[in-house]
Scaffold this active site. Sequence first.
Site, mmCIF file in Angstrom:
data_model
loop_
_atom_site.group_PDB
_atom_site.id
_atom_site.type_symbol
_atom_site.label_atom_id
_atom_site.label_comp_id
_atom_site.label_asym_id
_atom_site.label_seq_id
_atom_site.Cartn_x
_atom_site.Cartn_y
_atom_site.Cartn_z
ATOM 1 C CE LYS A 46 -5.470 9.121 -24.640
ATOM 2 N NZ LYS A 46 -5.768 10.514 -24.433
ATOM 3 C CG PHE A 85 -18.900 12.298 -27.401
ATOM 4 C CD1 PHE A 85 -18.865 13.461 -26.643
ATOM 5 C CD2 PHE A 85 -17.910 11.353 -27.187
ATOM 6 C CE1 PHE A 85 -17.870 13.680 -25.693
ATOM 7 C CE2 PHE A 85 -16.901 11.561 -26.253
ATOM 8 C CZ PHE A 85 -16.894 12.728 -25.495
ATOM 9 N NE ARG A 120 -14.021 13.402 -30.443
ATOM 10 C CZ ARG A 120 -14.002 13.115 -29.137
ATOM 11 N NH1 ARG A 120 -12.868 13.045 -28.491
ATOM 12 N NH2 ARG A 120 -15.110 12.921 -28.471
ATOM 13 C CE1 TYR A 131 -4.109 1.903 0.491
ATOM 14 C CE2 TYR A 131 -2.613 3.376 1.652
ATOM 15 C CZ TYR A 131 -3.826 3.140 1.041
ATOM 16 O OH TYR A 131 -4.751 4.142 0.959
ATOM 17 C CG PHE A 188 -8.388 16.234 -24.399
ATOM 18 C CD1 PHE A 188 -8.389 15.700 -25.678
ATOM 19 C CD2 PHE A 188 -8.725 15.409 -23.333
ATOM 20 C CE1 PHE A 188 -8.723 14.366 -25.886
ATOM 21 C CE2 PHE A 188 -9.055 14.076 -23.538
ATOM 22 C CZ PHE A 188 -9.057 13.553 -24.820
ATOM 23 C CB THR A 189 -13.403 16.056 -24.230
ATOM 24 O OG1 THR A 189 -12.507 14.960 -24.106
ATOM 25 C CG2 THR A 189 -13.818 16.202 -25.688
ATOM 26 C CG ASP A 228 -2.430 17.146 -21.766
ATOM 27 O OD1 ASP A 228 -1.795 16.077 -21.717
ATOM 28 O OD2 ASP A 228 -3.653 17.201 -21.950
HETATM 29 C C1 LIG Z 1 -6.422 11.224 -23.365
HETATM 30 C C2 LIG Z 1 -6.012 12.575 -23.023
HETATM 31 C C3 LIG Z 1 -6.280 13.104 -21.755
HETATM 32 C C4 LIG Z 1 -7.056 12.332 -20.697
HETATM 33 O O1 LIG Z 1 -6.414 11.166 -20.325
HETATM 34 P P1 LIG Z 1 -7.212 9.862 -19.797
HETATM 35 O O2 LIG Z 1 -6.131 8.927 -19.366
HETATM 36 O O3 LIG Z 1 -8.046 9.352 -20.926
HETATM 37 O O4 LIG Z 1 -8.054 10.317 -18.649
HETATM 38 C C5 LIG Z 1 -5.837 14.390 -21.505
HETATM 39 N N1 LIG Z 1 -5.183 15.103 -22.430
HETATM 40 C C6 LIG Z 1 -4.923 14.634 -23.660
HETATM 41 C C7 LIG Z 1 -4.184 15.471 -24.650
HETATM 42 C C8 LIG Z 1 -5.321 13.357 -24.006
HETATM 43 O O5 LIG Z 1 -5.072 12.898 -25.237
#
Ligand SMILES: *Cc1c(COP(=O)(O)O)cnc(C)c1O
Length: 487
Positions: free
Chosen positions: A271, A460, A394, A85, A137-138, A228
Site C-alpha cells: 500500500k 469471502f 465488505r 543474502y 483490519f482482517t 499500523d
Molecule cells: C493491507 C493492510 C494490511 C496487511 O498488509 P498485507 O501486505 O496485505 O499483508 C494491514 N493493515 C492495513 C491497514 C492494511 O490496509
Amino acid sequence: MKQNGSSTIKFFSGEQIPVELHKVRIVQKLFLKPIDERLAAINKGGFNTFLLNTKDVFLDMLTDSGTNAMSDNQLASMMQADDAYAGSQSFYRMEKAIQDVFGKEFVLPVHQGRAAENIISKAFIKEGDVIPMNYHFTTTKAHMEMNGGKIFEIYTDEALKIKSSHPFKGNLDVKKLVALIKEYGKEHIPFIRLEASTNLIGGQPFSIQNMREVKKVADEYGILILLDASLIGENAYFISQREEEFKNTSILDILRTMCGLCDLVYFSSRKVSSTRGGGICTNSRELYLKMRDLVPLFEGFLTYGGMSVREIEAMAVGLYETTDETVISQSPSFIKYIVDNLDKNGIPVITPAGGLGCHIDAMGFLPHVKQEEYPAGALAAALYIISGCRGMERGTISSVRDKDGKDILADMELLRLAFPRRVFTLSQTLFLIDRIKWLYQNRDLVGGLTFVEEPAVLRFFMGRLKPVSNWTEILVKKFKEDFGDSL
Ligand SMILES: *Cc1c(COP(=O)(O)O)cnc(C)c1O
C-alpha cells in the site's frame, strides 16, 4: 514547508477536477467484454469478485494492495539491486528511507504487512491480553487472536455513520480507552493500536490532535502505542487538508510527527510504497530486540526479510515518493470526485470521501435485499455484470457464522471500489459513475445471493454463491434495452 500541491485543480468553470499529474509511459491493454460474457464470467466465478480472471475485468478496483502504479524512478532503482543474502546495499538504502521518512532508527524487513502483524503479535501478546484499537483490519485481528489476544474497537460515535461531515472518523475514543484500561488493567494491554486511514470503515483518517490525546493516556499508564502505517500517506494528506495546525506543514513533517507519537510502527509496502513487502520500525533498541530473532525464523535474514532485493530498492524510492503531495493526493482526489458526484445524485456512499476507495452503502442502495442475502456481495456482482468493473464486498460475506451456524451480520454492508494510486484516468472514472447511476435507477431489479460452497475460514476469498432468483437475467435484459449493442 509545503511543496508542490494537491492534484485537484480549479477549472475556469469553478469546478474542482482531479488531474493526472504524471504522464503514461507504459500501458496495459484492458478488455471491456460484452455483457453476456461478463454474466458468464461471474457465474463461473461463483458470484464472488475474488474469483474473476482479470482478462474478464475492465477496471479492477478490488484493492489497492500491490496494484498501485510504479514510477520511472522505482523501476530504475530495481536495476541497481544488490543480490546478497546478508548485508545487501539495497537493504541499507531501504533502512535509510525508513529512517528519513518515518524518523525511526531500528528497522526490520518483512515480506508483507500481515507478516509484521505475526511478528509483533508473537513478540508482545500473551494469552488473555486486551488490545484497544480504533478499528480492526482482517489480518490484524486474525493474528492477534491467534496469539491469545482479544481486540476492542473503541471508535467514536461518528465512525460508522454512512453520511457524515466529520473530518476524522478514524479517531479513537479516548474516554472509552481510559475505561478499558481501568477495567482490564494496564498489565494486560501490550499496546494500543492506531490504524492510519482506517481501512474497513472507508479509509477514514484520525487527527494528530487525537493521537496526542491517546499518547497522553498511554504515557500516564505506561502503555505502548503501535501504529499500523500501511495507509499513512493518505492519512497525512487528510491532516494537511483538514487539520488547521498542519495546513502549511509538509507531508514529510506530518509523517514524522505521526510516527513520533508512536513507539512501534509497521506497514505494508503493497500500500504505502507501491511495491511489495513491508517493515517494522522503532526507536527503542529494547523493543527491536524483542522482535529481531523472529524475523530470520519466519521471514528471512535481517537484510531481506522475505523480499527480493529489487522490491526492497523500489520500496525505498516509493517511501520517499509518498512524501510528495502530488503523488499522495492522487487517489484521494479521484475518490473525492466520485464520492461527491454520487452523493449529489442521491446515491448512498460513505462521506466524507476517504483515502482508499469509494464505498457504496449497499443497505441504502438495495434496501429490499436482506442482510442474510448479502446486499454488498449482490451489488458487487451486479456492478460487475453491467460495467465490467470489479469491487470488493465488505459486509456479511466478509464476516463469519456463530456457533449455531447463523451469520453474524456486519456493522455495514459496503461495496468498496478501490482507487490504486495513479492507475485510472478521469474518463474511466466518469464511465464508472455513469454505470453506477444506471444501476441505481434499476436497483429494484437486483436480488440477493446465497452460498453454494462456503469455506470454514476467510470465506469471502474462495466462497461460491448463486443468485436467489433469476434477477441477473432480468438485469441483463434491461441493460440491453437501454444500451443496445454498446458495451
Ligand atoms: C493491507 C493492510 C494490511 C496487511 O498488509 P498485507 O501486505 O496485505 O499483508 C494491514 N493493515 C492495513 C491497514 C492494511 O490496509
